[in-house]
Scaffold this active site. Structure first.
Site, short mmCIF file in Angstrom:
data_model
loop_
_atom_site.label_atom_id
_atom_site.label_comp_id
_atom_site.label_asym_id
_atom_site.label_seq_id
_atom_site.Cartn_x
_atom_site.Cartn_y
_atom_site.Cartn_z
N ASP A 30 23.44 11.78 17.24
CA ASP A 30 22.00 12.16 18.00
C ASP A 30 22.66 12.35 19.39
OD1 ASP A 30 20.70 11.60 15.69
OD2 ASP A 30 19.56 9.92 16.41
N ASP B 219 21.91 15.69 21.45
CA ASP B 219 21.22 15.81 22.74
C ASP B 219 21.89 16.47 23.86
OD1 ASP B 219 19.41 14.30 21.51
OD2 ASP B 219 19.77 12.43 22.28
N LEU C 7 -4.75 26.86 -8.37
CA LEU C 7 -3.96 26.51 -9.33
C LEU C 7 -5.09 25.88 -10.38
CD1 LEU C 7 -0.68 24.74 -8.77
CD2 LEU C 7 -0.93 26.67 -9.91
N GLU D 284 7.66 21.51 -11.27
CA GLU D 284 8.23 21.13 -9.90
C GLU D 284 6.87 19.98 -9.59
OE1 GLU D 284 7.68 24.49 -7.35
OE2 GLU D 284 8.93 25.43 -8.59
N LYS E 119 4.04 18.40 -7.64
CA LYS E 119 2.87 19.12 -6.80
C LYS E 119 2.52 18.16 -5.75
CE LYS E 119 -1.82 20.77 -7.61
NZ LYS E 119 -2.31 20.18 -6.46
N ASP F 294 1.14 16.75 -2.28
CA ASP F 294 -0.11 16.42 -1.89
C ASP F 294 -0.10 16.63 -0.24
OD1 ASP F 294 -2.76 16.29 -2.07
OD2 ASP F 294 -2.74 13.99 -2.22
N ARG G 257 -3.82 28.27 4.58
CA ARG G 257 -3.99 29.07 3.42
C ARG G 257 -5.43 29.48 3.87
NH1 ARG G 257 -7.23 27.86 -1.17
NH2 ARG G 257 -6.81 29.19 -2.70
N TYR H 87 8.51 26.68 -1.86
CA TYR H 87 8.58 27.01 -3.36
C TYR H 87 8.12 28.52 -3.85
CZ TYR H 87 3.77 25.57 -2.79
OH TYR H 87 2.38 25.55 -2.27
N LYS I 155 5.11 26.23 -14.18
CA LYS I 155 5.27 27.72 -13.94
C LYS I 155 6.22 28.32 -14.94
CE LYS I 155 5.36 26.47 -9.09
NZ LYS I 155 5.82 26.76 -7.67
N LYS J 162 -1.91 17.15 -13.65
CA LYS J 162 -2.57 16.23 -12.53
C LYS J 162 -2.09 14.83 -13.09
CE LYS J 162 -4.79 17.18 -9.26
NZ LYS J 162 -5.54 17.85 -8.65
N CYS K 209 -18.19 -21.83 6.04
CA CYS K 209 -17.80 -21.42 4.53
C CYS K 209 -18.84 -21.03 3.66
CB CYS K 209 -16.90 -22.80 4.24
SG CYS K 209 -16.70 -22.56 2.43
N CYS L 193 -19.37 -24.18 1.07
CA CYS L 193 -19.86 -25.57 1.39
C CYS L 193 -20.80 -25.51 2.84
CB CYS L 193 -18.74 -26.64 1.77
SG CYS L 193 -17.65 -26.45 2.95
N CYS M 78 -11.31 -22.67 5.20
CA CYS M 78 -12.57 -23.76 5.06
C CYS M 78 -11.55 -25.10 5.14
CB CYS M 78 -13.19 -23.34 3.99
SG CYS M 78 -14.19 -25.17 3.72
N CYS N 271 -15.26 -29.34 0.06
CA CYS N 271 -15.75 -27.79 -0.31
C CYS N 271 -15.61 -28.06 -1.75
CB CYS N 271 -15.10 -27.04 0.59
SG CYS N 271 -15.40 -25.45 -0.07
S1 IVH Z 1 2.56 26.82 -6.74
C1 IVH Z 1 -0.67 30.48 -7.09
N1 IVH Z 1 3.98 24.68 -6.35
O1 IVH Z 1 -0.96 22.76 -4.80
C2 IVH Z 1 -0.21 29.18 -6.85
N2 IVH Z 1 1.78 24.77 -5.42
O2 IVH Z 1 -3.86 22.69 -6.25
C3 IVH Z 1 0.84 28.69 -6.22
N3 IVH Z 1 1.33 22.90 -4.26
O3 IVH Z 1 -2.61 25.17 -3.24
C4 IVH Z 1 1.12 27.46 -6.03
N4 IVH Z 1 3.28 21.69 -4.36
O4 IVH Z 1 -0.84 23.99 -2.02
C5 IVH Z 1 2.71 25.32 -6.12
N5 IVH Z 1 5.35 23.29 -6.05
C6 IVH Z 1 4.26 23.57 -6.02
C7 IVH Z 1 3.25 22.99 -5.00
C8 IVH Z 1 2.01 23.46 -4.99
C9 IVH Z 1 2.03 21.43 -4.02
C10 IVH Z 1 -0.05 22.98 -3.98
C11 IVH Z 1 -0.45 24.14 -3.24
C12 IVH Z 1 -1.78 24.62 -3.87
C13 IVH Z 1 -2.14 23.51 -4.67
C14 IVH Z 1 -3.06 23.88 -5.77
#
Ligand code: IVH
Length: 683
Positions: free
Chosen positions: A37, A41, A87, A118, A120, A122, A141, A234, A298, A322, A416, A419, A434, A439
């Site tokens: 680091d 720097d 999706l 892959e 997903k 969050d 988006r 991705y 996919k 999911k 309490c 009691c 307590c 009690c």
């Molecule tokens: S592909 C045409 N790949 O999940 C759809 N989405 O519920 C392309 N997300 O809006 C999405 N990881 O923000 C894709 N490996 C991944 C993802 C991913 C997270 C999110 C993405 C999308 C949402 C759909």
């Protein structure tokens, strides 16, 4: 001459930018830095020096631009070059099979298709535009057609390359390249962020997703810069030149250019492999460093995927499998307080019933009263409830935006709930207790402890019998044991003459236990076997101990203000005094002959200590007790009056403050050595 040196400087500047961007990539994308680091720097300092002398040289891909620039008035709108689709969801393996069958009916070629799965992530979708390798625009988006321009905020995300390719050996990207990714905060960074907030006395964030979303939508980029956002990419949304035609190759290509790409993508040759991956991922989910709400399946061939078209906003050729939800929101109807068997008062959330991961949840833990205050959880709030694996469901926090003004702030009870006696709080502990030995919620525990081997050692009186005695109303406090008759015992399940006689004999025998055992048996908070023995060595009987003052008790080695107060409190309670009278009347009143004057040298007298970080040998409470019992004071914050700062692992901001004020710093070993040396000297 002038020109040459200027040219040389310009060369140095260009080289520096590339070098810093590369080291940034090693650190934030590959997680494998090449330089320290400090060295980093130094490079940054040199870059800033050159930029200060030649502000007109500064380009948007300069690493100095990561601070994000001045606050904005509002975000501009950005039209996406192609719709940013969403999706469709699947919740079971059957849903996945049905999706596949539908596609095969639509297009026979799907039968031969291979797939990529892959995680997903969050987080939040971001759309990143590069022109001639330079990051020029970043958008949210939005509604999928039009998003918001958050370029300045995205620049602050270290994992985002400001210029591609990051390594010059990589292929040259198309002149125009638009990449899709997900911005998020890792679980570890999120926890660290909240730890700091709590330490600074501020309100912690709810969850990584909300925090990431809030951070990206800050009008002041310097705020975004202070949040630990990261990124994974991705997909390629648009390109002015040919780019890979499979998902698998796309991921490799993005990686080659220097984009962060998940390590957890899996290639699946057919549907069976996909189904197998779905099943495995349900367990693997917990190994990810970020929150994932599912996996994305996919079709690998992007042209086939495209030709399958879109339903609404969902492309047919992709599917989100999911994971069962772990976090669901519901209404907090009420907060109930119960007394555990240890006497701790525990708040429980009464919820509007809600399904989480296949289970209906009606109640959730709120941990303790501090937690409710820290998170500002109010009755009537919409709250997030989390249930993960075997963990008991708990309330994560309120959704403040959903407040109507009807919510009520919760006041912890002063008495309490079982009691009605006043409750007790010990400094440095979050729990409220307590401490009333009579009690009802605690009698069973108290009796159990009283008869246990390290206390009065009444053989044969196990937990089952204790429970029966208390439930039948034969025992209301520990002293009642000595008033049990054979007739009483014969009313219990499974009791015959002999068993009753044996128990009565064992109870009788316990009357002659030494004072130390009796003191321990009383279950005074903070007084265990060792402390009981110390007290029995000083006070001849319970009458003498019950008259000891806090000041007097604090003179004893190992007793700090908390234990001293706890002892005095215990003896001052009328219910406990009644127990003592009954014990005395029953002949349970050991008297020790010897008496030692409590004169103990106090090695830490006059010194004030502050503790930070996690210690190895002591809990926070223990180290306080240790310091206080040796005459020292413990304070919460570092000031000029602090004599020493005791530092453990992961120290907080107190360490910096101590350094700034020149307060000497000790490890816990050094603290112990300090006490032991001075004790040795004074002997
Ligand atoms: S592909 C045409 N790949 O999940 C759809 N989405 O519920 C392309 N997300 O809006 C999405 N990881 O923000 C894709 N490996 C991944 C993802 C991913 C997270 C999110 C993405 C999308 C949402 C759909």
């Amino acid at each position: 001459m002038e020109t040459t040196s200027l040219e040389a400087l310009r060369d140095e500047y260009e080289r520096l930018k590339r070098e810093i961007n590369y080291h940034n990539y090693r650190y934030h994308v590959l997680d494998s830095p090449l330089i320290s680091d400090y060295e980093f720097d130094r490079l940054m300092a040199r870059l800033r020096e050159i930029e200060a002398a030649h502000p007109d040289w500064v380009t948007p891909d300069s690493p100095s631009q990561r601070s994000g620039g001045p606050p904005l008035e509002r975000f501009n709108k950005v039209r996406h070059p192609r719709p940013i689709l969403s999706l469709a969801n699947a919740f079971t393996l059957d849903d996945v099979r049905a999706w596949y069958e539908r596609l095969v009916r639509l297009d026979e070629r799907v039968r031969q298709a291979d797939f990529v799965v892959e995680p997903k992530i969050d987080g939040l979708t971001v759309v990143l535009h590069y022109h001639n390798g330079q990051f020029v625009l970043g958008a949210t988006r939005g509604d999928g057609e039009v998003g918001e321009d958050i370029t300045a905020n995205l620049r602050t995300v270290r994992a985002l390359p400001l210029r591609i390719p990051v390594q010059e050996s990589a292929p040259k990207p198309p002149e125009r390249l638009v990449v899709r990714g997900e911005a998020f905060i890792t679980i570890k960074d999120f926890e660290e962020l909240n730890r700091r907030l709590i330490e600074a006395g501020e309100k912690p964030y709810l969850n990584p997703r909300n925090t990431a979303a809030g951070s990206l939508r800050q009008l002041d980029p310097s705020l975004t810069a202070s949040r630990p956002l990261t990124l994974l990419t991705y997909a390629i949304v648009d390109a002015s030149d040919s780019v890979p035609t499979t998902q698998w190759e796309t991921l490799q290509y993005l990686k080659e250019l220097g984009f962060p790409v998940t390590k957890d993508a899996e290639y699946c040759a057919d549907l069976e492999a996909v189904l197998d991956a779905c099943a495995r991922w349900l367990d693997k989910r917990d190994t990810l460093p970020f929150e994932a709400d599912g996996i994305v399946i996919k079709i690998n061939d992007l042209r086939l995927q495209d030709s399958l078209g879109v339903v609404g906003k969902d492309p047919r050729g992709m599917l989100a499998f999911k994971f069962p939800a772990r976090e669901v929101s519901t209404i907090l109807r009420d907060i109930e307080v119960s007394v555990g068997r240890t006497g701790v008062l525990t708040p429980t959330a009464v919820l509007e019933p809600v399904e989480i991961g296949g289970v209906i949840v009606k109640q959730a833990t709120l941990h303790n009263f501090d937690y409710i205050a820290e998170k500002d959880i109010r009755i009537g709030d919409r709250v997030l409830v989390k249930r993960a694996g075997d963990v008991i469901p708990y309330v994560v926090g309120p959704i403040v935006e959903a407040r109507t003004g009807q919510e009520r702030i919760f006041e912890p009870p002063q008495t309490c709930p079982a009691c009605g006696q006043p409750v007790q709080h010990y400094e440095g502990e979050v729990a409220w207790y307590c401490v009333n030995a009579a009690c009802p919620a605690q009698i069973i525990r108290n009796v159990e402890h009283f008869v246990s081997r390290s206390a009065m050692d009444i053989t044969g009186l196990g937990i089952k019998i204790v429970e029966q005695l208390v439930k039948k109303g034969l025992v209301h406090d520990v002293a009642d044991l000595y008033y049990l008759t054979k007739a009483d015992l014969l009313t219990l399940e499974g009791f015959a003459d002999k068993k009753a006689d044996n128990i009565l004999r064992a109870i009788e025998a316990s009357k002659s236990r030494p004072l130390a055992r009796l003191i321990n048996a009383l279950g005074i908070h903070g007084v265990g076997e060792v402390m009981a023995a110390t007290l029995a060595g000083i006070y001849p009987d319970l009458d003498a101990l019950s008259q000891a003052t806090e000041e007097e008790l604090q003179q004893i080695e190992g007793i700090g203000p908390n234990i001293a107060q706890s002892i005095v409190d215990w003896f001052s309670r009328p219910t406990n005094r009644k127990v003592l009278e009954k014990l005395k009347a029953a002949g349970v009143w050991p008297v020790e002959k010897k008496q030692v004057a409590p004169e103990v040298p106090l090695p830490l007298a006059g010194l004030t200590f502050v503790v930070t970080g996690t210690l190895k040998r002591f809990s926070r409470e223990e180290v306080k007790e240790y310091i206080q019992s040796h005459g020292g004071k413990v304070s919460e914050s570092v000031s000029r009056n602090t004599s020493y700062l005791i530092v453990g692992e992961n120290p907080g901001s107190k360490l910096e403050r101590a350094r700034a004020l020149g307060v000497p710093i000790l490890t816990e070993e050094e603290l112990i050595a300090m006490v032991e040396h001075s004790s040795a000297r004074s002997q």
